[in-house]
Design a protein around this motif. Structure first.
Motif, short mmCIF file in Angstrom:
data_model
loop_
_atom_site.label_atom_id
_atom_site.label_comp_id
_atom_site.label_asym_id
_atom_site.label_seq_id
_atom_site.Cartn_x
_atom_site.Cartn_y
_atom_site.Cartn_z
N ASP A 1 0.81 -1.22 0.00
CA ASP A 1 0.00 0.00 0.00
C ASP A 1 0.84 1.27 0.00
N GLY A 2 1.74 1.36 -0.96
CA GLY A 2 2.51 2.58 -1.12
C GLY A 2 3.68 2.73 -0.17
N HIS A 3 4.10 1.66 0.49
CA HIS A 3 5.25 1.74 1.39
C HIS A 3 6.49 2.15 0.62
N ALA A 4 7.40 2.82 1.31
CA ALA A 4 8.60 3.32 0.65
C ALA A 4 9.44 2.22 0.04
N ASP A 5 9.27 0.97 0.48
CA ASP A 5 10.06 -0.14 -0.06
C ASP A 5 9.49 -0.70 -1.36
N THR A 6 8.34 -0.22 -1.80
CA THR A 6 7.66 -0.81 -2.95
C THR A 6 8.56 -0.86 -4.19
N ASP A 7 9.14 0.28 -4.55
CA ASP A 7 9.97 0.32 -5.75
C ASP A 7 11.15 -0.63 -5.66
N ASP A 8 11.76 -0.70 -4.47
CA ASP A 8 12.92 -1.58 -4.30
C ASP A 8 12.55 -3.04 -4.53
N ILE A 9 11.39 -3.45 -4.00
CA ILE A 9 11.00 -4.85 -4.13
C ILE A 9 10.62 -5.17 -5.58
N VAL A 10 9.96 -4.24 -6.25
CA VAL A 10 9.63 -4.46 -7.67
C VAL A 10 10.90 -4.63 -8.48
N GLN A 11 11.84 -3.73 -8.26
CA GLN A 11 13.11 -3.80 -9.00
C GLN A 11 13.85 -5.09 -8.69
N GLU A 12 13.91 -5.43 -7.42
CA GLU A 12 14.60 -6.65 -7.00
C GLU A 12 13.95 -7.89 -7.61
N PRO B 1 21.01 -4.57 -10.05
CA PRO B 1 19.83 -3.85 -9.60
C PRO B 1 19.70 -2.47 -10.19
N GLU B 2 20.84 -1.76 -10.34
CA GLU B 2 20.75 -0.41 -10.87
C GLU B 2 20.49 -0.39 -12.38
N ALA B 3 20.49 -1.58 -13.01
CA ALA B 3 20.27 -1.63 -14.45
C ALA B 3 18.81 -1.36 -14.80
N LEU B 4 17.92 -1.62 -13.86
CA LEU B 4 16.49 -1.44 -14.10
C LEU B 4 16.05 -0.15 -13.44
N ALA B 5 15.54 0.78 -14.21
CA ALA B 5 15.11 2.06 -13.66
C ALA B 5 13.65 2.30 -13.99
N TYR B 6 12.86 2.52 -12.97
CA TYR B 6 11.45 2.85 -13.18
C TYR B 6 10.97 3.59 -11.95
N ASP B 7 9.84 4.22 -12.05
CA ASP B 7 9.30 4.97 -10.94
C ASP B 7 7.81 4.74 -10.88
N THR B 8 7.22 4.92 -9.69
CA THR B 8 5.79 4.72 -9.55
C THR B 8 5.03 5.85 -10.22
N VAL B 9 3.77 5.59 -10.53
CA VAL B 9 2.99 6.55 -11.30
C VAL B 9 2.77 7.85 -10.58
N ALA B 10 2.80 7.87 -9.26
CA ALA B 10 2.48 9.09 -8.55
C ALA B 10 3.71 9.89 -8.15
N SER B 11 4.88 9.36 -8.39
CA SER B 11 6.08 10.05 -7.94
C SER B 11 6.46 11.17 -8.89
N ALA B 12 6.70 12.35 -8.32
CA ALA B 12 7.08 13.48 -9.16
C ALA B 12 8.55 13.80 -9.01
N ALA B 13 9.28 13.05 -8.19
CA ALA B 13 10.69 13.31 -7.99
C ALA B 13 11.50 12.86 -9.20
N PRO B 14 12.43 13.70 -9.70
CA PRO B 14 13.25 13.30 -10.86
C PRO B 14 14.20 12.19 -10.49
N LEU B 15 14.47 11.31 -11.44
CA LEU B 15 15.43 10.23 -11.21
C LEU B 15 16.84 10.77 -11.37
N PRO B 16 17.81 10.03 -10.83
CA PRO B 16 19.21 10.46 -10.96
C PRO B 16 19.57 10.68 -12.42
N GLY B 17 20.23 11.82 -12.67
CA GLY B 17 20.64 12.11 -14.05
C GLY B 17 19.63 12.93 -14.82
N SER B 18 18.42 13.14 -14.25
CA SER B 18 17.42 13.94 -14.93
C SER B 18 17.35 15.30 -14.28
#
Length: 357
Positions: free
Chosen positions: A43-54, A268-285
């Motif tokens: 439910d939107g926990h901060a670990d969500t993106d990490d687990i999806v990527q992993e 792990p760093e090879a896969l880059a994606y972000d959740t639909v609601a996040s407005a924070a820029p990714l590294p390098g952007s």
């Protein structure tokens, strides 16, 4: 063999042989599914993106150990669920005290996954009420909810749900689903009772001490009031009653993640994606120019034209054909976080809801 299974088999075998296009195609096809499972379970926990990527990295790296390529989806679901359980165990074994516990709550940038679901899928009416009712489930229901929601939407089979729950039998899975659905129906009743305008005076008095956060304890209290209050019972049921929940979820689709890019590296760093609601820029952007995948990009983002994807198939539907919104999503406004509540363990009182299918 179904056309999706045939295509998955081709992709898995090609990816095993080192085909980068096939690896990218697997990620594009199944990242939305994994994102929905993990996002709804946490439910939107901060670990969500990490687990999806992993999960995606583990799956790509472990293709050599998959005996039957046609079972890639159920195998991927099991990997995702193992990651969710592993994160839960870590949180239970190392509780965070004091103010630092804020890091263990929902990610305000990613937002409440329920609200993200409502916004991105444009839910209204009883469909919206079902999504909101999920907030009133027990904490232990979230793992099952994540899989059952996708089963009801037609994205998973009952066998895949049972395997994702640790390889239990379909019969045992059916019992667990039925019990969770009963609590979900109670949650629908609570949502409609609290939404009534004007609210029942007696109900208003009942919830006067409520802090506004959904919890099993307050679900039981509100449901008990509705059961004993004739006007509230009539309001909740309405003229036609509540529609069966499965009928409301059929064909609902997946909440799409924002896919940024995939490199050929197996890290792990090879896969880059972000959740639909996040407005924070990714590294390098840059903040002034948010990253958004070009519809023509089939692999890593690049300024030049993309090479044709040998595995694209516009005729394939289902999880192998991600929603077009995955390519060019609209970022919703961040939703207010709704912390989970704690409650009792007594059975829910009977309430006048729809008959279970």
């Amino acid at each position: 063999m179904h056309s999706d299974e045939r295509r998955t088999t081709v992709l898995v075998e090609a990816a095993r042989a080192g085909d980068a296009h096939a690896r990218d195609a697997l990620v594009r096809a199944y990242l939305p599914l994994v994102h929905n499972i993990v996002g709804r379970a946490l439910d939107g926990h901060a670990d969500t993106d990490d687990i999806v990527q992993e999960t995606m990295v583990r799956a790509l790296d472990g293709l050599g150990g998959l005996r039957d390529p046609a079972r890639f989806r159920s195998w991927l679901v099991a990997i995702a669920m193992n990651g969710i359980r592993r994160r839960w165990r870590e949180r239970q074994q190392a509780p965070v005290p004091g103010l630092d516990r804020a890091a263990d709550l929902a990610d305000p940038a990613a937002g409440d996954f329920t609200e993200v679901t409502i916004l991105r899928l444009g839910l209204s009416g009883q469909r919206r009420d079902v999504a909101r009712a999920t907030r009133w489930l027990d904490e232990d229901d979230r793992e099952l909810l994540a899989l059952w929601w996708l089963e009801a939407a037609g994205e998973l089979t009952r066998a895949e749900l049972a395997e994702g729950l640790g390889g239990i039998s379909p019969q045992h899975a059916a019992v667990r689903v039925q019990r969770m659905k009963e609590r979900l129906e109670t949650g629908r009743t609570v949502v409609r009772a609290l939404d009534a305008v004007p609210i029942c005076p007696d109900l208003a008095e009942t919830v006067d001490a409520w802090d506004g956060r959904p919890s099993p304890l307050w679900r039981k209290r509100v449901a008990r009031h509705v059961r004993d209050c004739t006007p509230c019972s009539a309001r909740v049921s309405g003229r036609g009653g509540l529609a069966p929940v499965e009928g409301l979820l059929v064909g609902l689709g997946l909440v799409p993640p924002l896919v940024i890019g995939l490199t050929e590296a197996s890290a792990p760093e090879a896969l880059a994606y972000d959740t639909v609601a996040s407005a924070a820029p990714l590294p390098g952007s840059t903040a002034s120019t948010p990253l958004s995948p070009d519809p023509g990009v089939t692999g890593p983002l690049s300024p030049g034209p993309a090479a044709p994807d040998p595995y694209s198939d516009a005729s394939v539907t289902g999880p192998l054909s991600p929603d077009p919104a995955v390519i060019a999503p609209q970022t919703p406004a961040p939703a207010a976080a709704r912390p989970d509540g704690a409650g009792g363990t007594a059975p829910d009182p009977a309430v006048p809801t729809s008959r279970s299918p």
